[in-house]
Design a protein around this motif. Structure first.
Motif, PDB file in Angstrom:
ATOM      1  N   ILE A  90      41.274  34.242  40.597  1.00 46.41           N
ATOM      2  CA  ILE A  90      42.411  34.738  41.375  1.00 46.41           C
ATOM      3  C   ILE A  90      43.256  33.579  41.900  1.00 46.41           C
ATOM      4  O   ILE A  90      44.490  33.604  41.834  1.00 46.41           O
TER       5      ILE A  90
ATOM      6  N   PHE B  85      39.961  42.725  40.452  1.00 50.44           N
ATOM      7  CA  PHE B  85      41.241  42.132  40.064  1.00 50.44           C
ATOM      8  C   PHE B  85      42.415  43.098  40.234  1.00 50.44           C
ATOM      9  O   PHE B  85      43.531  42.806  39.801  1.00 50.44           O
TER      10      PHE B  85
ATOM     11  N   LEU C  77      45.140  41.548  42.367  1.00 51.70           N
ATOM     12  CA  LEU C  77      45.781  40.457  41.634  1.00 51.70           C
ATOM     13  C   LEU C  77      46.817  41.010  40.662  1.00 51.70           C
ATOM     14  O   LEU C  77      47.943  40.505  40.585  1.00 51.70           O
TER      15      LEU C  77
END
Length: 242
Positions: A82, A106, A109
């Protein structure tokens, strides 16, 4: 011969949640969307469990990023990936990111990268949690990729036209996309626009999951639609009732 996409992509791989057996097919799929300017993979390479990656990293020029597991129960690999992604994002060198993982960590992200105006392509297994899938512009299930040497009997069987028409979720999705993509002055929708509209609603939609390599072949197989090949861009509409 079609031109190669010019978009610059950063491919970031979570080694703990991706398989080396699909990497060749995955990179070939990513090449449809742009050029892989950066290819990095994250994991604790002191562990034997990642040994299967070594040959693939050398063959595909993927840079391994070492991340020690500092404590039990915490995924330091995710944090490293990340942080790296954000550093790359702020270089303004890329038009898109490929995030390879089946891990929902994720999700934020992917959302953050899209907020910056870049395209996010997710790659993961069918078990990937829905929030991560939805956070991507396009999500490709790795089980659908053509893996060299893999037995072909693992592919989904092609359903018949009757079976496809019974799939009301699929037919409604196609109908809605065609309706939304049809200009007021026409009865026809651009097939490319239809595909884009479907993907915006369902990032993981893939005609290959129904046994058809392309969206056109899937739509055509239902027997409910017709195409207009006379225009510069292929168009589609519901077949008029007799």
């Amino acid at each position: 011969m079609p031109s190669v996409p010019s978009s610059s992509l950063a491919i970031l791989i979570d080694a703990d949640n991706a398989s080396p057996t699909v990497i060749a097919a995955l990179l070939a799929e990513a090449a449809k969307y742009g050029t892989a300017s950066v290819k990095r993979i994250y994991g604790d390479w002191t562990h034997d469990r990642l040994g299967g990656w070594k040959k693939e990293l050398l063959h595909h020029s993927i840079q391994p990023i070492q991340q020690f597991a500092y404590t039990t129960g915490k995924n330091a690999t995710d944090s490293a990936m990340i942080i790296d992604a954000m550093d790359l994002l702020y270089t303004n060198r890329f038009q898109g990111f490929c995030l390879v993982s089946s891990d929902s960590d994720f999700t934020r992200l992917a959302t953050r990268i899209r907020e910056q105006g870049l395209t996010v392509y997710g790659f993961g297994e069918k078990k990937t949690p829905a929030p991560f899938v939805s956070a991507c512009d396009k999500f490709i299930h790795t089980e659908l990729l053509e893996v060299p040497g893999e037995e072909k009997d693992t592919k989904p069987d092609k359903p018949t036209a009757k079976d496809l028409r019974k799939n009301t979720k699929l037919i409604n999705l196609i109908d809605q996309a065609i309706k939304a993509g049809t200009p007021e002055e026409s009865d026809w929708a651009n097939l490319g626009a239809v595909g884009s509209l479907i993907n915006k609603q369902h990032p993981a939609f893939d005609s290959r999951s129904y046994g058809y390599p392309k969206l056109r072949s899937l739509i055509e197989a239902t027997g409910l639609y017709e195409f207009n090949p006379s225009e510069k861009h292929l168009q589609v509409r519901r077949r008029p009732k007799a």
